[in-house]
Design a protein around this motif. Sequence first.
Motif, mmCIF file in Angstrom:
data_model
loop_
_atom_site.group_PDB
_atom_site.id
_atom_site.type_symbol
_atom_site.label_atom_id
_atom_site.label_comp_id
_atom_site.label_asym_id
_atom_site.label_seq_id
_atom_site.Cartn_x
_atom_site.Cartn_y
_atom_site.Cartn_z
ATOM 1 N N TRP A 435 11.982 83.646 -47.971
ATOM 2 C CA TRP A 435 11.139 84.418 -47.051
ATOM 3 C C TRP A 435 11.513 85.888 -47.070
ATOM 4 C CZ3 TRP A 435 6.965 82.078 -45.988
ATOM 5 C CH2 TRP A 435 6.919 80.713 -45.692
ATOM 6 N N GLN A 436 12.800 86.168 -47.218
ATOM 7 C CA GLN A 436 13.252 87.554 -47.183
ATOM 8 C C GLN A 436 12.720 88.344 -48.376
ATOM 9 O OE1 GLN A 436 14.889 88.917 -44.648
ATOM 10 N NE2 GLN A 436 14.840 90.936 -45.660
ATOM 11 N N VAL A 437 12.733 87.767 -49.578
ATOM 12 C CA VAL A 437 12.270 88.527 -50.750
ATOM 13 C C VAL A 437 10.755 88.724 -50.723
ATOM 14 C CG1 VAL A 437 14.208 87.778 -52.190
ATOM 15 C CG2 VAL A 437 12.077 86.482 -52.234
ATOM 16 N N LEU A 438 10.030 87.873 -49.975
ATOM 17 C CA LEU A 438 8.575 88.042 -49.876
ATOM 18 C C LEU A 438 8.188 89.211 -48.964
ATOM 19 C CD1 LEU A 438 7.215 84.376 -49.631
ATOM 20 C CD2 LEU A 438 6.924 85.998 -51.532
ATOM 21 N N ARG A 439 9.136 89.708 -48.179
ATOM 22 C CA ARG A 439 8.802 90.749 -47.218
ATOM 23 C C ARG A 439 8.363 92.049 -47.892
ATOM 24 N NH1 ARG A 439 10.034 90.080 -41.926
ATOM 25 N NH2 ARG A 439 11.066 88.128 -41.387
ATOM 26 N N GLY A 440 8.686 92.239 -49.144
ATOM 27 C CA GLY A 440 8.306 93.465 -49.817
ATOM 28 C C GLY A 440 6.888 93.465 -50.347
ATOM 29 N N LEU A 441 6.177 92.340 -50.248
ATOM 30 C CA LEU A 441 4.807 92.253 -50.757
ATOM 31 C C LEU A 441 3.802 92.461 -49.635
ATOM 32 C CD1 LEU A 441 5.029 89.188 -53.186
ATOM 33 C CD2 LEU A 441 5.025 91.617 -53.779
ATOM 34 N N PRO A 442 2.647 93.058 -49.931
ATOM 35 C CA PRO A 442 1.608 93.211 -48.913
ATOM 36 C C PRO A 442 1.117 91.851 -48.420
ATOM 37 C CG PRO A 442 1.160 94.598 -50.837
ATOM 38 C CD PRO A 442 2.281 93.682 -51.208
ATOM 39 N N ARG A 443 0.756 91.812 -47.142
ATOM 40 C CA ARG A 443 0.281 90.559 -46.543
ATOM 41 C C ARG A 443 -0.930 90.003 -47.305
ATOM 42 N NH1 ARG A 443 -0.180 88.374 -41.098
ATOM 43 N NH2 ARG A 443 1.038 90.111 -40.319
ATOM 44 N N GLY A 444 -1.803 90.862 -47.757
ATOM 45 C CA GLY A 444 -3.007 90.408 -48.443
ATOM 46 C C GLY A 444 -2.750 89.766 -49.785
ATOM 47 N N GLU A 445 -1.514 89.890 -50.307
ATOM 48 C CA GLU A 445 -1.168 89.288 -51.597
ATOM 49 C C GLU A 445 -0.595 87.883 -51.461
ATOM 50 O OE1 GLU A 445 -1.645 90.559 -54.660
ATOM 51 O OE2 GLU A 445 -2.701 92.259 -53.774
ATOM 52 N N LEU A 446 -0.333 87.440 -50.252
ATOM 53 C CA LEU A 446 0.313 86.136 -50.039
ATOM 54 C C LEU A 446 -0.751 85.038 -49.936
ATOM 55 C CD1 LEU A 446 3.068 87.269 -47.502
ATOM 56 C CD2 LEU A 446 3.151 87.216 -50.005
ATOM 57 N N HIS A 447 -1.415 84.785 -51.054
ATOM 58 C CA HIS A 447 -2.559 83.869 -51.052
ATOM 59 C C HIS A 447 -2.160 82.408 -50.901
ATOM 60 C CE1 HIS A 447 -4.822 87.352 -52.231
ATOM 61 N NE2 HIS A 447 -4.124 87.498 -53.345
ATOM 62 N N ARG A 448 -0.917 82.059 -51.189
ATOM 63 C CA ARG A 448 -0.487 80.651 -51.122
ATOM 64 C C ARG A 448 0.025 80.257 -49.741
ATOM 65 N NH1 ARG A 448 -0.200 78.588 -56.363
ATOM 66 N NH2 ARG A 448 -1.409 79.980 -57.699
#
Length: 465
Positions: A435-448
């Motif tokens: 979860w921590q490494v995902l924090r650097g991506l824009p919310r709109g990119e988290l399609h899964r």
Amino acid sequence: MYARLIGEEIAERAEGPLLFLQRKVDVGLNEAVEVEGADGRVRLGRIAALDIETITVEMLDDTAGLNLAGTRVRFFGEPLRFHVGPGLLGRIFNGVGMPLDGGPPLAAAAAYRVEGLPIKPSARQAPSQFLETGLTAIDLMNSLVRGQKLPLFSGGGLPHDRIAVDIACHARLPGGDGQDQDFAIVFAGIGIPHDSAEFFREEMERNGALARTVLFLNLASDASVQRLLAPRFALTAAEYLAFTEGKHVLVILTDLTNYCEALREVSASRGEIPSRKGYPGYMYSDLATLYERAGRIRGRAGSVTQIPILTMPNDDITHPIPDLTGYITEGQIVLDRDLHRRDLYPPIRVLPSLSRLMKDGTGKGRTHVDHPALAAQLYAAYARAQQTRLLASVVGEEGLAAGDRSYLSFGDRFEQELINQADSRSLAQSMAAGWQVLRGLPRGELHRLSDAQIERHLGGAGHGD
């Protein structure tokens, strides 16, 4: 067990690990044999091939110095067996089940055939329970399930020995403390050098893992035929622990490439027609006799899970050994030389790695309800990061859009903070790192991920819309 003693005139010749005898008695394949030389030394073997006139015996001890004149052969009328009992854990054996730890012979409660017995397909129970290894790249991204066979594909110079020991020392059942009475390790080193054998022994003793482990050490200096039996003795011990004592057993076999090389050597000594790269044509079915001994049985509490480790010659995943292994097993974990050069440990290449049974052992009621979605999102984002790296190598990082640069940063963090680990992690710690490494991506990119999962674990902090 009964024995038939045949006189001195039966031995014809010895070639490498094979002894050729005149066929003067009715015997069967895989029957145990003792060969007593003129010097009184007794060597153990088994019948490997038969024809009308000749019996071919695979010798488990060196045939050097064996004088055929005066040699006597004793046939036991049954296959090789391993005598097992309640005191098995904590013991160290050689490749054919002889104690190496200076302890007394095992107080045997049963004698099991080392070839094992086939399990009826209708008696098999589908694997469905998670087994924690302590490595994030496996537990989070390619989860191991009890009863599965999940090989590790390595290469020369890569740290598969260290990975094997780390898994043996830190693997546990979910919710266990690493000392769970229902969990055991069977570790087999096949054709390994002396320094590797000492490394395995010392590390397990230092970490306290030897008490729950049965350790088999087949050295490179041992007879090549012993390498063909070492994994079979190890799996026999695992089957006893699993299906008699009711334990969940993790079997680690390293290095199966040494096993296949011994198979090729013995096959050539028999004069058999070689197949791909000189390996015998039956190598596929021979490997299957090892891998298919993993699994669960309906009505039995225990399970046998396998992590066979093999080194790919020239890092070639299409080589016959990894190629045939991939057909039989349920996925693969692939080590990466580039990650190793960058001093990342464990250097597991996530994208070509796969656990085909992960979906059956993860999710609600098994690991965590959000585990599958998190793994899928990490996979998708890392694949995008790898594509972006290729693009950056052409146009330069300055020519990338802001969204693409965020994936470059994610790829670095994924490798440095998630794959790379200094200590063993629980699944909860691995998921927290994910979860921590995902924090650097824009919310709109988290399609899964669903909106609820994003809010629950990321809270929108640090994410764009």
